[in-house]
Each structure stands twice: as structure tokens, then as C-alpha cells.
Design a protein around this motif. Sequence first.
Motif, mmCIF file in Angstrom:
data_model
loop_
_atom_site.group_PDB
_atom_site.id
_atom_site.type_symbol
_atom_site.label_atom_id
_atom_site.label_comp_id
_atom_site.label_asym_id
_atom_site.label_seq_id
_atom_site.Cartn_x
_atom_site.Cartn_y
_atom_site.Cartn_z
ATOM 1 N N TRP A 3 2.417 -5.648 -3.853
ATOM 2 C CA TRP A 3 1.949 -6.679 -4.773
ATOM 3 C C TRP A 3 2.467 -6.419 -6.197
ATOM 4 N N VAL A 4 3.135 -5.261 -6.429
ATOM 5 C CA VAL A 4 3.572 -4.886 -7.778
ATOM 6 C C VAL A 4 4.702 -5.814 -8.214
ATOM 7 N N PRO A 5 4.566 -6.482 -9.351
ATOM 8 C CA PRO A 5 5.594 -7.429 -9.797
ATOM 9 C C PRO A 5 6.963 -6.768 -9.933
ATOM 10 N N VAL A 14 8.164 0.494 -2.166
ATOM 11 C CA VAL A 14 7.211 1.380 -1.492
ATOM 12 C C VAL A 14 7.865 2.220 -0.401
ATOM 13 N N HIS A 15 9.105 1.904 -0.024
ATOM 14 C CA HIS A 15 9.819 2.743 0.936
ATOM 15 C C HIS A 15 10.331 4.029 0.289
ATOM 16 N N ARG A 34 7.130 6.458 -9.059
ATOM 17 C CA ARG A 34 7.826 5.249 -9.481
ATOM 18 C C ARG A 34 7.687 4.153 -8.449
ATOM 19 N N ILE A 35 7.392 2.931 -8.943
ATOM 20 C CA ILE A 35 7.371 1.738 -8.105
ATOM 21 C C ILE A 35 8.066 0.636 -8.898
ATOM 22 N N GLY A 36 9.266 0.255 -8.475
ATOM 23 C CA GLY A 36 10.052 -0.699 -9.252
ATOM 24 C C GLY A 36 10.413 -0.101 -10.597
ATOM 25 N N ASP A 37 10.142 -0.830 -11.660
ATOM 26 C CA ASP A 37 10.391 -0.338 -13.012
ATOM 27 C C ASP A 37 9.107 0.079 -13.703
ATOM 28 N N PRO A 87 -3.660 -5.907 -1.594
ATOM 29 C CA PRO A 87 -4.129 -6.612 -2.798
ATOM 30 C C PRO A 87 -5.566 -6.280 -3.181
ATOM 31 N N ALA A 88 -6.347 -5.759 -2.238
ATOM 32 C CA ALA A 88 -7.727 -5.398 -2.557
ATOM 33 C C ALA A 88 -7.807 -4.296 -3.603
#
Length: 402
Positions: A3-5, A14-15, A34-37, A87-88
Motif C-alpha cells: 500500500w506504500v505510495p 516488498v520483495h 527501505r521500501i520504495g523511496d 492496509p489494516a
Amino acid sequence: MTWVPGAAGSPYGVHNLPYGVFRHGGRPDRIGVRIGDLLLDLDGAEAAGLVLAGGALRTATLNAFLALGRPQWSAVRARVTELLTDPAHRAAVEPLLVPLQEVELALPFQVGDYVDFYSSEAHATNVGRMFRPDEAPLPPNWKHLPIGYHGRGGTVVVSGTPVTRPSGQRATPAGPVFGPSTRLDIEAEVGFVVGTPSALGTPVPVDSFADHVFGVVLVNDWSARDLQAWEYRPLGPFLAKSFATSVSPWVVPLDALADAWLPAPEQDPPVLDYLRDIPHLGLDLRLAVDWNGTVVSRPPFAGMYWTPAQQLAHLTVNGAVVRTGDLYASGTVSGPTREETGSFLELTWGGAEPVKLDGGERTFLEDGDTVTISATAPGPDGVTVGLGEVCGTIVAAGPPPR
């Protein structure tokens, strides 16, 4: 799906979930993933009870977490994945996400011992031809054991740290002289970070590699070739390599590289029993070397003759221990063509064939030059795993000793 933009489809989705240490808002160093930026503040997540690691994520380095071992590494990874995909959890987790552009990244773990190997047949052959033109390129032992040397853990620095040009002795026709290195070089490598320690006197077998190694970093083993050529016989590298070794700020867990394993090159002659890793697997890591804004080579890690599991097995076969935070590096990653070499010694063939860059020609590094090594690996379902980058800029040598 996260769900992270902006994280969906990123090499840091997430992989992947690589770990690092960061500074933000004047607070002490903290562990993040790190998740995305963005960075998920794991110190804050554990403080809020969202992740359980016995306080190991509330420290200034990864060492306490690394020491917990594979079952705990896997449990934390599964929990972080849940937090970033369900998302919860969004309302609780989103305030703990920090933009990467707002943070300063630090050395992610306290380095213990550092060992550097010499595991690319192409690199070893090229160097042998240049340094020992009247001898066989490979020494007689090269295909029987992973050759390595012990470096200095105290001069391992995080990406972005300026690298001071080293000074030392070098040979001239008139005899040895002292001064700044004139043949300063890089070595594009991959490093393996030890989590679970071993016991003194107990070798680590090849099939226990994943029980002890937590993950992977990129390494630049800066090398002063003129100092090296004068000092390396009979005991090998010393001052030519001990002045700085740069590592990337992200430790990519082995779990993120599950889809990157592939058959390693066949070993002939057959290795001794303690080095037989079945299956015999290497990693499909694709490196890129950028010199002052120009990509000058793309070394392929998949062609390395000695595997990470064999390196660890040989490192400990005499009963030597590995400790949490130890780092061992692959040695220069080079392929069979000039465009796949991982050192400028090879790329310019000892300085005889300059490289054309936007700012002019180069043979070896000049003050102000910047080198960035990056890498990717294949991930699940066709996605890419990013290994980040290791970057350094050369600054002028300091004043000579009195």
C-alpha cells in the motif's frame, strides 16, 4: 501488493526490503528498512510494538539484530512485509515512514574482521599477465582454493565518504620513493555480511552458508597499484588496500535474492571435499561502474569461479571464527571482455589504453574523480532487486609525515 505510495514495481519493493542505518531530525542513528523511496523506522516500529525483536532494532547498528540468527531474521521480514502490505496496518505504520531525501545514511553495521578474496578467473588472469608477464597468469593454487587476504575492518566506510589519496613507497628506476599514489584504482566487488557467529575450531561447511550470512553489500576495494606492485611480494596486499574500503549503505537480505541463484562455472580440476557445494550455485548480480558520470563497464558476478559458500567454508576450515559483523568480499568482479572489467587497471590495460570520459581521458583516478558502483539482481515474477550503490570521491593526499 504494497500500500506504500510509489513502491509497487520499485527495485526496493516488498520483495527486497534492504536494511540500513539512518540519521534524521537530529536524533541518534536508527535502523530502518527501505521500501520504495521511503524508510520504515524500525526503532519506532519496535517501540510501538509493531515488530518484536527483543530490542535489537532499537540500536544504532544492525549487529544486535544480525546476531539473532536466521529464524528471527525470517520472522521480522515476514512481519515487516505484513505491515507494508496489509492496509489494516497503514494508519499505524505510515507515520513511521521517512523520505530518503531527508535522511543521512550511515555505516549499517559495525565491521569486525574483513577478508577480501580473489575469485574472478578473468581478473586474476589479467592481473597475472600485467604483474608477472614472464610467469603463468594464474598461480598453481588458484583453482584449488579461494585465495584471499585479511584487510582492515577499521577503514571500511559507508558510501559517500571521501577517499583520501594514499601515500606510500613505490618503485622507480632510481630506487624506492615516498609520495602520493599515482596509479589509484577501484575494485568493484560484492560483500557478504556475517550474522550468526561460528565457534573457534569449528569450520563452517558449505551447506551452512545461509545459516551464518545475513545479506549482501556492494564493495569498492580502493587500490593503489603502484604501492601494490612494490610491496605485494611475498605476503600480498598491505598499504595498497588498507587505506579505505567503501560499502553500500544497504544490506540486502539473502531472502531477497532467492530468485538470483544460478549454476556457477564448472570447476576443473575438481575441488577438495570441504569445498564441494551441492548444488554449485553463484549469484546473478549485474554490476555497473560509473566514472564521473559515464558508465565504463558492467561486470557480471555470475561468472565468479569461487562461490560465496566456498569462500566462507575456506575462510573457516582451519578453525578460524567468524563473528557478527564480519565482512568478506568476493574480490574484483570481471568478465572476459574489456567492457566487463571491475578495475581500471584492466579497463586501461595498466594505463596503456586511456578511457574517454566526458571530462577528458583517464587511466587511473585523479583528485576530484567520483566512482559509483551499482547493481541489480533478478527477483520474483520478473521484478528487479536493487542493491543500491557505493560511491566515493577522491580527495588530495595529506601532507607527508615528518
